[in-house]
Scaffold this motif. Sequence first.
Motif, short mmCIF file in Angstrom:
data_model
loop_
_atom_site.label_atom_id
_atom_site.label_comp_id
_atom_site.label_asym_id
_atom_site.label_seq_id
_atom_site.Cartn_x
_atom_site.Cartn_y
_atom_site.Cartn_z
N THR A 239 0.83 -1.21 0.00
CA THR A 239 0.00 0.00 0.00
C THR A 239 0.86 1.25 0.00
O THR A 239 0.65 2.17 -0.81
CB THR A 239 -0.93 0.01 1.23
OG1 THR A 239 -1.83 -1.10 1.14
CG2 THR A 239 -1.73 1.30 1.30
N VAL A 240 1.84 1.30 0.90
CA VAL A 240 2.68 2.49 1.02
C VAL A 240 3.46 2.73 -0.28
O VAL A 240 3.51 3.85 -0.79
CB VAL A 240 3.63 2.35 2.22
CG1 VAL A 240 4.67 3.47 2.24
CG2 VAL A 240 2.83 2.36 3.53
N GLU A 241 4.06 1.68 -0.81
CA GLU A 241 4.82 1.85 -2.05
C GLU A 241 3.89 2.11 -3.23
O GLU A 241 4.17 2.97 -4.08
CB GLU A 241 5.69 0.62 -2.32
CG GLU A 241 6.58 0.79 -3.54
CD GLU A 241 7.68 -0.25 -3.62
OE1 GLU A 241 8.85 0.11 -3.37
OE2 GLU A 241 7.37 -1.42 -3.91
N GLY A 242 2.77 1.41 -3.28
CA GLY A 242 1.85 1.57 -4.39
C GLY A 242 1.23 2.95 -4.47
O GLY A 242 0.92 3.42 -5.57
N LEU A 243 1.02 3.59 -3.31
CA LEU A 243 0.45 4.93 -3.30
C LEU A 243 1.48 6.01 -3.60
O LEU A 243 1.14 7.19 -3.69
CB LEU A 243 -0.21 5.21 -1.95
CG LEU A 243 -1.52 4.46 -1.67
CD1 LEU A 243 -1.96 4.68 -0.23
CD2 LEU A 243 -2.62 4.89 -2.64
N GLY A 244 2.74 5.61 -3.73
CA GLY A 244 3.77 6.56 -4.12
C GLY A 244 4.48 7.25 -2.98
O GLY A 244 5.26 8.19 -3.22
N PHE A 245 4.25 6.80 -1.74
CA PHE A 245 4.97 7.40 -0.62
C PHE A 245 6.45 7.04 -0.68
O PHE A 245 6.85 6.01 -1.25
CB PHE A 245 4.35 6.97 0.70
CG PHE A 245 2.98 7.57 0.94
CD1 PHE A 245 2.84 8.90 1.28
CD2 PHE A 245 1.84 6.80 0.79
CE1 PHE A 245 1.59 9.46 1.47
CE2 PHE A 245 0.58 7.34 0.99
CZ PHE A 245 0.45 8.68 1.33
N ASP A 246 7.26 7.88 -0.08
CA ASP A 246 8.72 7.75 -0.22
C ASP A 246 9.35 6.83 0.80
O ASP A 246 10.40 6.25 0.55
CB ASP A 246 9.36 9.13 -0.10
CG ASP A 246 10.87 9.07 -0.17
OD1 ASP A 246 11.40 8.85 -1.28
OD2 ASP A 246 11.53 9.23 0.88
N LEU A 247 8.71 6.67 1.96
CA LEU A 247 9.39 6.04 3.10
C LEU A 247 8.40 5.25 3.92
O LEU A 247 7.28 5.71 4.19
CB LEU A 247 10.04 7.14 3.96
CG LEU A 247 10.69 6.78 5.28
CD1 LEU A 247 11.88 5.86 5.08
CD2 LEU A 247 11.14 8.06 6.00
N LEU A 248 8.79 4.03 4.33
CA LEU A 248 8.01 3.20 5.23
C LEU A 248 8.83 3.01 6.50
O LEU A 248 9.99 2.58 6.43
CB LEU A 248 7.70 1.85 4.58
CG LEU A 248 6.88 0.82 5.36
CD1 LEU A 248 6.22 -0.15 4.38
CD2 LEU A 248 7.69 0.03 6.37
N MET A 249 8.23 3.32 7.67
CA MET A 249 8.97 3.24 8.92
C MET A 249 8.25 2.35 9.93
O MET A 249 7.02 2.24 9.93
CB MET A 249 9.19 4.63 9.51
CG MET A 249 9.87 5.62 8.58
SD MET A 249 10.49 7.11 9.39
CE MET A 249 12.15 6.58 9.85
N LEU A 250 9.04 1.70 10.81
CA LEU A 250 8.53 0.84 11.86
C LEU A 250 9.09 1.29 13.20
O LEU A 250 10.15 1.89 13.28
CB LEU A 250 8.95 -0.61 11.62
CG LEU A 250 8.56 -1.28 10.30
CD1 LEU A 250 9.10 -2.70 10.26
CD2 LEU A 250 7.05 -1.26 10.10
N SER A 251 8.36 0.95 14.27
CA SER A 251 8.82 1.28 15.61
C SER A 251 9.57 0.12 16.23
O SER A 251 9.72 -0.95 15.62
CB SER A 251 7.63 1.70 16.49
OG SER A 251 6.65 0.68 16.50
#
Length: 283
Positions: free
Chosen positions: A25-37
Amino acid sequence: MKIGVNVPNFGPGTDPGVLRDWAQTVEGLGFDLLMLSDHVAITPDVAERYPAPFYEPFTTLSWLAGLTTRVRLGTTVLIAPYRHPLLTARMAANLDALSGGRLVLGVGVGWARQEFAALGIPFERRGRLTDDVLRDLREAWADTAAYGDRRIPVWIGGNSDAGLRRAVRFGDAWHPLRCTMPWLREGADRLRAAASEQEAPVPAFAPRIALRLTASPVDGPERLAGEGTVDQIMDDLDALRLLGADTVVLDPYHGDPGETSRPQPARQALATVAAHLSTTEQP
C-alpha cells in the motif's frame, strides 16, 4: 518534501500478511518512506500501547526490503540503548546494503521503564547511553572496508531540548514526534538556534505527525498536526514544507491496539492524502 508512513508492526491484527499489505500500500500509493517502531521486551507498560505480537524492526524491514523495490525503509525510532552499538552498526549496514541503500536509521532514547529493567539497562542513563551508541556507530561506519561506504542517514528522535541538541551533535535530521503546528514552528526555530549555539550545521527537519482524517474541521490549541479534514492536513503539510521540512512521516496509529485489526480506515486516509498530493504536484 518527501512523505513517509509509520506502519504498525505490532498488535492483535498484525501478521506477516498484513505487513506485506501495508508495504504494498505504502509503495503503491507513491509514498517515499516506510517506517517501523521498536520494542524488544513487551512489558506491561509497552503492551498497553503496543501489544504483542511485536515484529522486531531490523528483521521485519529486511523481509520487506525483498517485497518492495523503491520505497525507503526506516525506524521511528530504534531505541539506542537496547543493542550493543557494534550490533546495531552491523545490522544497519547489512540492511542498507541488502535493500539497495534504502535505510533511514531513526534513533531515540526510549521511555518504557519496565522494558529497560527487563533488559538490565539503567533507565536513568538512557540519554548518555544513546550518545555513546551514536558516537560508536559513527566510528564503526568509518571503517568502510567492514561496513561499506554509503552514509546511512541517522534521524534523532525526541521532542526535548536534549533530543534537539543530540540531533545537532550526531544526526542528519531531527525527528520530533506527533506535535501541534505551533510547537513545530517553534521547534524549527529552536533547531536553528541550537545549531548556531554549537557552531554546527543545521540538521534536516523530519517530523512525524499524526494522520487522522475527519469529515469536519478539528479546532482548538491541542489539535495535532495531521488531524482534521483533508484540507487541514494538506495545509499542515504545506506549512511544514515552508518551515524547511525535508521529510514528513504520517502516523495513522492513534493508540488503540484494536486499530491494527481494522487497517482499512488508515489506508483510505493515506489514499486520500496521496490523491491530493498528486493533484498539487501536477503542473
